[in-house]
Design an enzyme around this catalytic site. Structure first.
Site, PDB file in Angstrom:
ATOM      1  N   GLU B  58       0.800  -1.228   0.000  1.00 39.44           N
ATOM      2  CA  GLU B  58       0.000   0.000   0.000  1.00 39.44           C
ATOM      3  C   GLU B  58       0.830   1.275   0.000  1.00 39.44           C
ATOM      4  OE1 GLU B  58      -0.766  -2.639   1.872  1.00 39.44           O
ATOM      5  OE2 GLU B  58      -2.790  -3.214   1.245  1.00 39.44           O
ATOM      6  N   HIS B 127     -10.773  -5.065  10.070  1.00 39.37           N
ATOM      7  CA  HIS B 127     -11.306  -4.890   8.713  1.00 39.37           C
ATOM      8  C   HIS B 127     -12.589  -4.050   8.651  1.00 39.37           C
ATOM      9  CE1 HIS B 127      -8.400  -7.508   6.897  1.00 39.37           C
ATOM     10  NE2 HIS B 127      -9.073  -7.643   5.764  1.00 39.37           N
TER      11      HIS B 127
END
Lengths: 325, 322
Positions: B58, B127
């Site tokens: 990322e 998450h």
């Protein structure tokens, strides 16, 4: 690589600019005319200039917190840089960036960035942009031995390699990440060995020899322009000043080591010797030094006489396209 | 008008903007496979040069988006799920949010991040985040959280065309929701709230998935003789203070419904704005309906009650009317 006499003189001029710019700004800092964290490039001039001279003006460059030398090496004018350090409206960043974030987009300097390792992904992206635009520009990214331990080093070199990006990663290994010796922070001898992990070329060169750096980076640039992907070039260099000016801890480096580099490994002295061997007269180099001195004096006058930004400037440039809501 | 799902609306926006402007490209994890749906068919249509699968990296690809934007591209970076922005946080905060300012306007960063929020579906603490409150504290980022297919499309198109970094927080709970989308080049300007239902007694400011709950609550309240006005914030930065203050000036009461954790939330910010600038219009204290300051648990029995619901919003409104 063919290096002309003019190239040699331009290299010397840029190295002299960095050397004198740093001497002057350090003085101004200690006298209280400048402020903020201040990392000088003194001692690393050959690494910077050798790498930058291998680029075209329209090639991109990304730098580090040790930010004064890189834009100068890339060809930026001194007045806007000095005015920036003084926090003036006429500074390259209009007084928004200061010492750790010099830039000059007009010569391809996309900005220095002061979080160690943060410029590496940006450089990959600039290279990706050029590649997608079908332009044969390359992007050169300076970073230090310290940054090579950041995750962004791995992520960026990997991205650049898998996407065959026209990027040149130049590690200025000055032996210390802040105050900690590089050899204590990595288990390989040389940063360049890490290139193997990305399947790209990695070389180590004498960073005090401007022509050695120029040659290695030129080869990497040529490879990038041919569309063959990125390279890693490590230049072994040394910073003559402390990590930042004003840090009082100095015993992390052996005084004899500092002395050795300053007296025997000064890149300007070494280059003067080389130039002498190549038939460039020392007097001619003295003239260049004098010209740079005058240029710097003018830049100083410009910076000092420039206005400070108006208070409302603190709120401009937050967005390119501000939306009233 | 045509009817599509929220996810299809996002896809329409991507297709149309990639058609319109060659500098627009999409990258992220598994975008060619359309793991999250919105990038379906893009690789087939535009090729893998402009639709790039990235490594799971990322910081690398978000930062690369910044660099590409600086040299004239318009990257759309798909984050897969919103909490993955944490992995790229330095690039987002130190580079993307700050470069335009740091370099005195020399750098333009037309980059869009797509950040789906997958909460309320058993994904547990790591998450399920709705991380926009953290990001709204960082000057230099524009944040949107559309709640309908029409806004999902129109605001994503506006985001891609905008010259600044925009993070689009998709609400995964809305992906399957169908709605009418105007035909043609449908662009919804950033920074404008939308009054979804007019009312006189209480204002409910809501965003993302909380908007449909607010509308359901308003319907329920109407049956009890309470007229609720529902304002869909849509845009978090810039935040449409005027529409919020005008609504509160009319109703005199405010409930803010926000799926994020309560501390330092959008709800907190809206409450602060109204407390400072609309205080004399208020007939009752401000009420926030948010997620309490705890982790998101896995068990559905534990997770579901934590988020704003129509019942919680209606209960808050009733209390203000009492």
């Amino acid at each position: 690589m063919r290096v002309t006499g003019d190239d040699l003189r331009e290299m010397y001029r840029r190295m002299s600019r960095i050397r004198q710019f740093e001497a002057t700004t350090k003085e101004l800092l200690l006298a209280g005319e400048l402020y903020g964290a201040f990392h000088t490039s003194t001692g690393q001039e050959a690494s910077i200039v050798g790498a930058c001279m291998a680029l075209r003006t329209d090639d991109y460059m990304v730098g580090t917190h040790r930010s004064h030398g890189h834009p100068i090496g890339k060809g930026a004018a001194l007045d806007g840089l000095l005015a920036e350090l003084m926090g003036k409206e006429t500074g390259v960043n209009q007084g928004k960036g200061g010492s750790m974030h010099l830039s000059d987009f007009s010569v391809g300097s996309l900005g220095e960035t002061s979080i160690v390792g943060s410029g590496l992904p940006v450089a990959a992206g600039a290279a990706l942009g050029s590649k997608m635009q079908g332009i044969d520009r390359v992007t050169l990214c300076f970073f230090g031995d310290g940054a090579s331990n950041q995750g962004t080093f791995h992520e960026s070199l990997n991205l650049a390699a898998i996407w065959t990006l026209p990027a040149i990663y130049v590690c200025e290994n000055n032996g210390y990440g802040e105050l900690t010796a590089a050899h204590k922070t990595m288990a390989v001898e040389q940063v360049s060995e890490r290139a193997a992990g990305y399947g790209i070329p990695g070389v180590t060169v004498d960073g005090q020899d401007v022509l050695a750096v120029y040659e290695a980076v030129s080869e990497a640039v040529a490879r990038a322009r041919r569309g063959e992907g990125p390279s890693l070039v490590e230049t072994m260099t040394y910073r003559f000043d402390n990590h930042a000016i004003g840090i009082r801890i100095e015993n992390y480096r052996d005084p004899a080591e500092i002395e050795h580099w300053r007296t025997r490994r000064d890149p300007l002295v070494l280059f003067r010797d080389t130039l002498g061997e190549r038939g460039v007269d020392g007097d001619e180099l003295d003239v260049i030094d004098k010209e740079v001195e005058a240029e710097l004096a003018e830049a100083l006058e410009f910076a000092r006489s420039s206005p400070t930004p108006p208070p409302e400037a603190a709120f401009t440039h937050l967005f390119t396209n501000p939306i009233d809501a | 008008m045509h009817t599509v799902t929220y996810l299809e609306a996002l896809n329409e926006a991507l297709v149309e903007e990639m058609e319109r402007d060659e500098s627009v490209f999409v990258m992220g994890e598994d975008v060619t496979w359309a793991l999250m749906g919105s990038t379906a068919g893009l690789a087939e249509r535009f090729g893998e040069e402009r639709v790039r699968d990235t490594p799971i990296s990322e910081a690398g690809f978000v930062g690369a988006g910044a660099g590409a934007a600086m040299v004239g591209m318009r990257p759309v970076v798909h984050m897969l799920i919103a909490p993955f922005v944490y992995v790229a946080f330095d690039q987002l905060v130190s580079i993307i949010a700050k470069s335009t300012y740091l370099y005195g306007g020399q750098a333009k960063l037309p980059i869009t991040l797509m950040a789906p929020m997958l909460y309320n579906r058993g994904n547990a603490a790591q998450h399920s985040d709705r991380p926009y409150p953290t990001l709204m504290t960082i000057p230099g980022l524009k944040l949107i959280a559309p709640a309908t297919p029409a806004d999902a499309k129109g605001m994503l198109k506006a985001a891609i065309r905008d010259d600044d970094p925009v993070i689009s927080f998709e609400d995964g709970g809305l992906w399957g929701q169908r709605g009418e989308v105007p035909d043609g080049d449908h662009v919804v300007p950033l920074g404008e709230a939308d009054v979804k239902r007019e009312g006189d007694d209480v204002t409910v400011v809501a965003l993302a998935g909380a908007v449909s709950h607010a509308l359901a609550a308003a319907e329920e309240l109407a049956g009890e003789g309470i007229s609720a006005e529902v304002v869909d914030l849509r845009s978090i930065v810039p935040l449409d203070r005027e529409t919020v203050l005008a609504s509160v000036a009319k109703t005199g009461r405010l409930v803010v419904a926000d799926p994020a954790h309560e501390m330092g939330s959008v709800a907190s910010e809206v409450a602060a704005i109204v407390a400072e600038e609309g205080f004399w219009d208020l007939q009752a204290p401000i009420s926030r309906v948010t997620t309490p300051h705890t982790q998101i648990p896995y068990s559905a029995a534990l997770e579901r009650p934590l988020y704003p619901s129509a019942d919680r919003i209606a209960a808050a409104a009733r209390q203000l009317m009492a």
